[in-house]
Design an enzyme around this catalytic site. Structure first.
Site, PDB file in Angstrom:
ATOM      1  N   CYS A  77       0.866  -1.159   0.023  1.00  0.00           N
ATOM      2  CA  CYS A  77       0.052  -0.022  -0.028  1.00  0.00           C
ATOM      3  C   CYS A  77       0.921   1.341  -0.052  1.00  0.00           C
ATOM      4  O   CYS A  77       1.482   1.625  -1.052  1.00  0.00           O
ATOM      5  CB  CYS A  77      -0.991  -0.125   1.034  1.00  0.00           C
ATOM      6  SG  CYS A  77      -2.289   0.981   0.947  1.00  0.00           S
ATOM      7  N   HIS A 168      -3.091  -5.510   1.067  1.00  0.00           N
ATOM      8  CA  HIS A 168      -2.628  -5.778   2.334  1.00  0.00           C
ATOM      9  C   HIS A 168      -2.594  -7.163   2.856  1.00  0.00           C
ATOM     10  O   HIS A 168      -3.502  -7.740   3.385  1.00  0.00           O
ATOM     11  CB  HIS A 168      -3.250  -5.126   3.757  1.00  0.00           C
ATOM     12  CG  HIS A 168      -3.274  -3.658   3.744  1.00  0.00           C
ATOM     13  ND1 HIS A 168      -2.338  -3.017   4.188  1.00  0.00           N
ATOM     14  CD2 HIS A 168      -4.050  -2.767   2.862  1.00  0.00           C
ATOM     15  CE1 HIS A 168      -2.609  -1.486   4.188  1.00  0.00           C
ATOM     16  NE2 HIS A 168      -3.343  -1.513   3.093  1.00  0.00           N
ATOM     17  N   GLU A 170      -1.026  -8.788   4.872  1.00  0.00           N
ATOM     18  CA  GLU A 170      -0.790  -8.982   6.483  1.00  0.00           C
ATOM     19  C   GLU A 170      -2.058  -9.153   7.073  1.00  0.00           C
ATOM     20  O   GLU A 170      -2.151  -9.529   8.144  1.00  0.00           O
ATOM     21  CB  GLU A 170       0.024  -7.951   7.095  1.00  0.00           C
ATOM     22  CG  GLU A 170      -0.604  -6.682   7.089  1.00  0.00           C
ATOM     23  CD  GLU A 170      -0.492  -5.665   6.078  1.00  0.00           C
ATOM     24  OE1 GLU A 170      -0.957  -4.462   6.243  1.00  0.00           O
ATOM     25  OE2 GLU A 170      -0.376  -6.184   5.004  1.00  0.00           O
TER      26      GLU A 170
END
Length: 201
Positions: A77, A168, A170
């Protein structure tokens, strides 16, 4: 050892994902903390704030040197924005490491938090992508490999030791991207070791 820029974004989630894959992690806020790392993650957040922090702490040039040494860097990002050579909407300075053009705030607030599944070169099944007001990679140079797309635009790209995602990973339960990054770091460490052992003493 994987360093994670710990200024903004969910750097703790990156660390948790990496540790689940057996990797050691370190929060990075200074040049000294970057030293000794084999790879580095630049997480989400606000790219202009992160850029200012990198410049104030001397990390801007340290990270560029880190990349030139062949060590792996993964930007997600805002991290992808920092890696790009050209940033638009509005224009801003960047690390200029990955030859691509990125549009900030391109999806607008309507894509505040959405999850999509799309094909990827990293595995046979579609990969989960979590977008939170993500940037858009408008264009990439011929030397950059597109590993996944969303809405006809690159969403995950790589060139040599550099990896960038507009989403994202994660925040997903899918470890595919982080596992791939660790394999990139391992290959880079092996190449650096081979180069050092073959250099004149």
């Amino acid at each position: 050892m994987i360093g994670i820029l710990a200024v903004q974004g969910d750097f703790a989630a990156h660390a948790a994902m990496l540790r689940s894959l057996g990797a050691q992690t370190r929060e990075v806020r200074t040049v000294a903390e970057l030293q000794g790392c084999d790879g580095l993650i630049l997480p989400g957040g606000e790219s202009t704030t992160q850029l200012q922090f990198l410049q104030e702490e001397g990390l801007f040039e340290a990270i560029r040197k880190f990349a030139r040494e062949g060590r792996g860097i993964f930007g997600t990002c805002a991290g992808a924005i920092l890696l790009a050579t050209h940033v638009k909407n509005p224009e801003q300075q960047s690390l200029r490491l990955l030859d691509m053009t990125v549009l900030r705030n391109a999806y607008g607030r309507q894509l505040a938090s959405d999850v999509f599944f799309a094909p990827t070169k990293l595995k046979a099944e579609p990969m989960e992508m979590v977008f939170i007001r993500g940037p858009v990679i408008e264009s990439v140079s011929p030397g950059i490999e597109v590993l996944a797309e969303y809405a006809g635009k690159p969403a995950l790209v790589q060139k040599d030791n550099l990896l960038a995602a507009t989403f994202h990973p994660e925040l997903s339960d899918d470890p595919t991207v982080h596992r791939y990054f660790l394999s990139m770091v391992a290959r880079g460490a092996s190449a650096n070791s081979l180069s050092a052992s073959s250099s004149p003493r």
